[in-house]
Design a protein around this motif. Structure first.
Motif, short mmCIF file in Angstrom:
data_model
loop_
_atom_site.label_atom_id
_atom_site.label_comp_id
_atom_site.label_asym_id
_atom_site.label_seq_id
_atom_site.Cartn_x
_atom_site.Cartn_y
_atom_site.Cartn_z
N GLU A 113 0.82 -1.22 0.00
CA GLU A 113 0.00 0.00 0.00
C GLU A 113 0.84 1.25 0.00
O GLU A 113 0.43 2.29 -0.51
CB GLU A 113 -0.93 -0.03 1.21
N THR A 114 2.08 1.16 0.57
CA THR A 114 2.93 2.36 0.66
C THR A 114 3.76 2.57 -0.59
O THR A 114 4.43 3.61 -0.70
CB THR A 114 3.86 2.23 1.88
N ASP A 115 3.73 1.61 -1.51
CA ASP A 115 4.54 1.73 -2.72
C ASP A 115 3.73 2.45 -3.80
O ASP A 115 2.55 2.13 -4.04
CB ASP A 115 4.94 0.34 -3.23
#
Length: 264
Positions: free
Chosen positions: A49-51
């Motif tokens: 999700e943070t990429d």
């Protein structure tokens, strides 16, 4: 080329988590342009999700993970079943309401007087006819009584007077008036004949028949209106042409509102 496959509804571009080097292929310009040019909707599901990659920004939708993309594309079976149950309930409720409304309308129409007792209207008319006939008979009887009363009064007044003397005087006066009438009538007849002869001469000079006898005619529309202008008729109209002797039926084949011939 996946977008050429007609049975595809959506394309998921994804990869599991990894280092920035592992995900760098999704920052490539060629990949980004291919996603933009694709006619089939594209979901980007790269890494965690943070990429974030360039593919996330050019895709139609971004999913946080590949499994999240799968959840977006394929709805859970329970949700589909619940949707179908809800639609069935709404359809059943709508059909029940419509059937109830039609049944109430049918009951309302069945209770109308014109269906339950169609002869009632005729009975009402018969009663009104009987009432009018009764009133007519009463009116005739009252008129007859009034006429008989007036006749009795006139008979009584005539009997109270002796008409013999008045008849003699009236006979003498009648003889005098007859003489005056004969002389006056003879003079009046002569004067009337003279005026009549003068009037006949004037009428003959003004009569349309005299104009017709000189070769002219009168044209009328089927409504009886005189045709004074070509604009009053159209091609195909029926006309009546009155001559000095007889008449002709004609049909308009051409309308010329301005006649180029020399006027007579």
């Amino acid at each position: 080329n996946l977008q050429e496959m007609t049975e595809l509804d959506v394309i998921v571009v994804g990869r599991g988590g990894g280092s920035i080097e592992d995900l760098w292929a999704f920052n490539d310009e060629a990949v980004a342009r291919a996603i933009v040019a694709c006619r089939v909707p594209v979901i980007s599901a790269v890494g965690h999700e943070t990429d974030f990659t360039i593919a996330d920004f050019v895709a139609d939708l971004r999913a946080p993970t590949p499994s999240g993309a799968a959840e977006l594309v394929v709805r859970e079976k329970l949700a589909v079943i619940e949707r179908l149950v809800d639609l069935y309930a709404r359809l059943k409720q709508a059909m029940t309401a419509d059937v109830t409304a039609q049944r109430e309308r049918l009951h309302f129409l069945a209770r109308r007087r014109v269906l339950t007792d169609p002869a009632r209207a005729l009975r009402d008319l018969y009663r009104r006819l009987d009432d009018l006939q009764g009133r007519l008979r009463l009116g005739l009887r009252a008129g007859q009584r009034q006429i008989r009363h007036r006749l009795a009064l006139l008979t009584q007044a005539l009997s109270a007077r002796n008409p013999a003397a008045r008849i003699s005087a009236d006979v003498a006066l009648l003889g005098q008036l007859r003489g005056r009438l004969v002389s006056g009538a003879a003079h009046g007849v002569q004067a009337s004949r003279a005026r009549f002869a003068t009037s006949v001469g004037r009428l003959e000079s003004l009569s349309p028949l005299a104009v017709l006898s000189r070769g002219y005619s009168v044209t009328r529309l089927p409504s009886g209106a005189l045709v004074r202008s070509a604009a009053q008729a159209r091609a195909g109209d029926l006309l009546e042409i009155l001559l000095h002797q007889g008449a002709l039926g004609a049909r308009v084949t051409e309308v010329r509102e301005r006649d180029e011939r020399h006027q007579v």
